[in-house]
Design an enzyme around this catalytic site. Structure first.
Site, PDB file in Angstrom:
ATOM      1  CD  GLU A  16      -2.982  -1.205   2.210  1.00 28.74           C
ATOM      2  OE1 GLU A  16      -3.127  -0.206   2.957  1.00 28.74           O
ATOM      3  OE2 GLU A  16      -3.630  -2.254   2.363  1.00 28.74           O
ATOM      4  CD  GLU A  24      -4.333  -5.626   3.861  1.00 27.89           C
ATOM      5  OE1 GLU A  24      -4.763  -4.808   4.703  1.00 27.89           O
ATOM      6  OE2 GLU A  24      -3.133  -5.739   3.580  1.00 27.89           O
TER       7      GLU A  24
END
Length: 169
Positions: free
Chosen positions: A67, A168
Protein backbone atom coordinates in the site's frame (compact mmCIF):
# COMPACT_ATOMS: atom_id res chain seq x y z
CA UNK A 1 16.00 3.26 15.07
CA UNK A 2 12.27 3.30 14.36
CA UNK A 3 9.59 4.22 16.85
CA UNK A 4 7.77 0.92 16.40
CA UNK A 5 4.76 2.35 14.59
CA UNK A 6 4.09 1.60 10.95
CA UNK A 7 1.99 4.72 10.55
CA UNK A 8 3.28 7.97 9.07
CA UNK A 9 0.99 10.19 11.12
CA UNK A 10 1.83 10.83 14.77
CA UNK A 11 -1.66 10.56 16.26
CA UNK A 12 -0.48 11.52 19.74
CA UNK A 13 1.43 14.68 18.84
CA UNK A 14 -0.17 15.53 15.50
CA UNK A 15 1.91 15.92 12.37
CA UNK A 16 4.21 13.26 11.04
CA UNK A 17 5.77 10.35 12.92
CA UNK A 18 9.50 10.41 13.66
CA UNK A 19 9.63 7.48 11.21
CA UNK A 20 8.35 9.56 8.29
CA UNK A 21 11.94 10.07 7.04
CA UNK A 22 12.98 6.45 7.60
CA UNK A 23 12.90 5.32 3.95
CA UNK A 24 15.01 8.30 2.91
CA UNK A 25 17.52 7.45 5.65
CA UNK A 26 17.62 3.71 4.80
CA UNK A 27 18.31 4.23 1.10
CA UNK A 28 20.61 7.26 1.49
CA UNK A 29 23.75 5.28 2.23
CA UNK A 30 24.45 1.63 1.49
CA UNK A 31 27.08 1.26 4.23
CA UNK A 32 25.48 -0.64 7.08
CA UNK A 33 28.25 0.35 9.52
CA UNK A 34 27.64 4.08 9.08
CA UNK A 35 23.91 4.09 8.30
CA UNK A 36 21.92 3.41 11.47
CA UNK A 37 18.61 3.27 9.62
CA UNK A 38 19.91 0.68 7.16
CA UNK A 39 21.42 -1.33 10.01
CA UNK A 40 18.05 -1.22 11.82
CA UNK A 41 16.25 -2.64 8.76
CA UNK A 42 18.83 -5.33 8.04
CA UNK A 43 18.86 -6.35 11.70
CA UNK A 44 15.06 -6.80 11.55
CA UNK A 45 15.43 -8.91 8.41
CA UNK A 46 18.26 -10.92 10.01
CA UNK A 47 16.46 -11.52 13.30
CA UNK A 48 12.80 -11.86 12.27
CA UNK A 49 12.14 -12.37 8.58
CA UNK A 50 14.99 -14.52 7.29
CA UNK A 51 14.95 -17.02 10.21
CA UNK A 52 11.22 -17.65 9.74
CA UNK A 53 11.66 -18.15 6.00
CA UNK A 54 14.54 -20.57 6.59
CA UNK A 55 12.93 -22.45 9.47
CA UNK A 56 9.62 -23.04 7.73
CA UNK A 57 11.36 -23.95 4.48
CA UNK A 58 8.06 -24.18 2.61
CA UNK A 59 6.99 -22.04 -0.32
CA UNK A 60 5.63 -18.75 1.00
CA UNK A 61 4.68 -15.30 -0.13
CA UNK A 62 6.25 -12.15 1.28
CA UNK A 63 4.57 -8.79 0.75
CA UNK A 64 7.02 -6.11 1.84
CA UNK A 65 6.06 -2.46 1.86
CA UNK A 66 2.42 -2.84 0.75
CA UNK A 67 0.00 0.00 0.00
CA UNK A 68 2.85 2.36 -0.80
CA UNK A 69 0.55 4.63 -2.80
CA UNK A 70 -1.36 5.50 0.38
CA UNK A 71 -0.12 8.09 2.83
CA UNK A 72 -0.63 6.09 6.04
CA UNK A 73 2.63 4.11 6.28
CA UNK A 74 6.17 5.44 6.76
CA UNK A 75 7.06 3.86 3.40
CA UNK A 76 4.01 5.46 1.74
CA UNK A 77 3.51 8.30 -0.68
CA UNK A 78 3.71 11.07 1.95
CA UNK A 79 7.09 9.87 3.20
CA UNK A 80 9.12 8.90 0.16
CA UNK A 81 9.33 9.28 -3.58
CA UNK A 82 8.58 6.41 -5.94
CA UNK A 83 12.33 6.08 -6.58
CA UNK A 84 13.09 5.85 -2.86
CA UNK A 85 10.31 3.30 -2.41
CA UNK A 86 11.63 1.14 -5.26
CA UNK A 87 15.12 1.31 -3.76
CA UNK A 88 13.73 0.13 -0.39
CA UNK A 89 11.79 -2.73 -1.97
CA UNK A 90 14.75 -3.86 -4.09
CA UNK A 91 17.13 -3.60 -1.15
CA UNK A 92 14.81 -5.81 0.92
CA UNK A 93 14.44 -8.48 -1.77
CA UNK A 94 18.15 -8.43 -2.68
CA UNK A 95 19.14 -8.80 0.97
CA UNK A 96 16.85 -11.79 1.52
CA UNK A 97 18.09 -13.43 -1.68
CA UNK A 98 21.72 -12.78 -0.73
CA UNK A 99 21.01 -14.60 2.55
CA UNK A 100 20.28 -17.69 0.46
CA UNK A 101 16.52 -17.75 0.94
CA UNK A 102 14.90 -19.32 -2.13
CA UNK A 103 11.45 -20.41 -0.96
CA UNK A 104 9.76 -17.02 -1.27
CA UNK A 105 7.49 -15.45 -3.86
CA UNK A 106 7.58 -11.65 -3.62
CA UNK A 107 4.30 -9.75 -3.74
CA UNK A 108 3.91 -6.11 -4.76
CA UNK A 109 0.53 -4.78 -3.64
CA UNK A 110 -0.58 -1.16 -3.92
CA UNK A 111 -3.89 0.16 -2.62
CA UNK A 112 -6.88 0.24 -5.04
CA UNK A 113 -4.91 1.21 -8.14
CA UNK A 114 -1.88 0.24 -10.19
CA UNK A 115 0.68 3.05 -9.71
CA UNK A 116 3.45 1.71 -11.91
CA UNK A 117 5.79 4.53 -10.88
CA UNK A 118 6.22 2.50 -7.66
CA UNK A 119 6.73 -0.85 -9.40
CA UNK A 120 10.18 -2.20 -8.43
CA UNK A 121 10.54 -4.24 -11.63
CA UNK A 122 9.81 -7.71 -12.91
CA UNK A 123 13.01 -9.12 -11.40
CA UNK A 124 11.68 -8.25 -7.93
CA UNK A 125 8.03 -9.23 -8.17
CA UNK A 126 6.43 -12.66 -8.59
CA UNK A 127 2.86 -11.71 -7.73
CA UNK A 128 1.07 -8.47 -8.57
CA UNK A 129 -1.52 -7.77 -5.93
CA UNK A 130 -3.99 -5.11 -5.00
CA UNK A 131 -5.43 -4.27 -1.60
CA UNK A 132 -9.08 -3.22 -1.78
CA UNK A 133 -11.36 -2.80 1.21
CA UNK A 134 -15.15 -2.87 0.84
CA UNK A 135 -14.99 -3.59 -2.91
CA UNK A 136 -18.24 -2.52 -4.54
CA UNK A 137 -19.62 -1.23 -1.25
CA UNK A 138 -17.83 2.02 -0.41
CA UNK A 139 -17.51 4.96 -2.81
CA UNK A 140 -13.69 4.87 -2.64
CA UNK A 141 -13.76 1.27 -3.86
CA UNK A 142 -16.80 1.28 -6.13
CA UNK A 143 -16.78 -1.26 -8.93
CA UNK A 144 -16.43 1.43 -11.59
CA UNK A 145 -13.21 2.58 -9.87
CA UNK A 146 -11.62 -0.76 -9.02
CA UNK A 147 -12.59 -3.02 -11.92
CA UNK A 148 -10.48 -1.10 -14.48
CA UNK A 149 -7.51 -1.17 -12.10
CA UNK A 150 -7.94 -4.91 -11.54
CA UNK A 151 -8.18 -5.47 -15.30
CA UNK A 152 -4.96 -3.49 -15.82
CA UNK A 153 -3.24 -5.52 -13.10
CA UNK A 154 -4.38 -8.84 -14.58
CA UNK A 155 -3.32 -7.78 -18.07
CA UNK A 156 0.13 -6.66 -16.88
CA UNK A 157 0.58 -9.85 -14.84
CA UNK A 158 -0.37 -12.01 -17.81
CA UNK A 159 1.94 -10.15 -20.20
CA UNK A 160 4.88 -10.37 -17.76
CA UNK A 161 4.50 -13.93 -16.48
CA UNK A 162 3.27 -12.91 -13.04
CA UNK A 163 0.38 -14.08 -10.88
CA UNK A 164 -2.37 -11.54 -10.19
CA UNK A 165 -4.11 -11.56 -6.81
CA UNK A 166 -6.44 -9.62 -4.56
CA UNK A 167 -3.99 -9.46 -1.66
CA UNK A 168 -6.00 -7.77 1.06
CA UNK A 169 -9.68 -7.02 1.33
Amino acid sequence: MASGSFYAADKVNGGMSPDSALVKAIVANGDRASNKALDWLLTKLDSLVIPVMRELAVPMTFRPWHEMNGEWFWWGSDCCTPEEYKALYRLTVDYIRTAGVTNVLYVWSPDKSLPMEYYPGDDYVDILGMDIYEPGIMEYSSYDKILPALADMIRYADEHGKVAALTEC
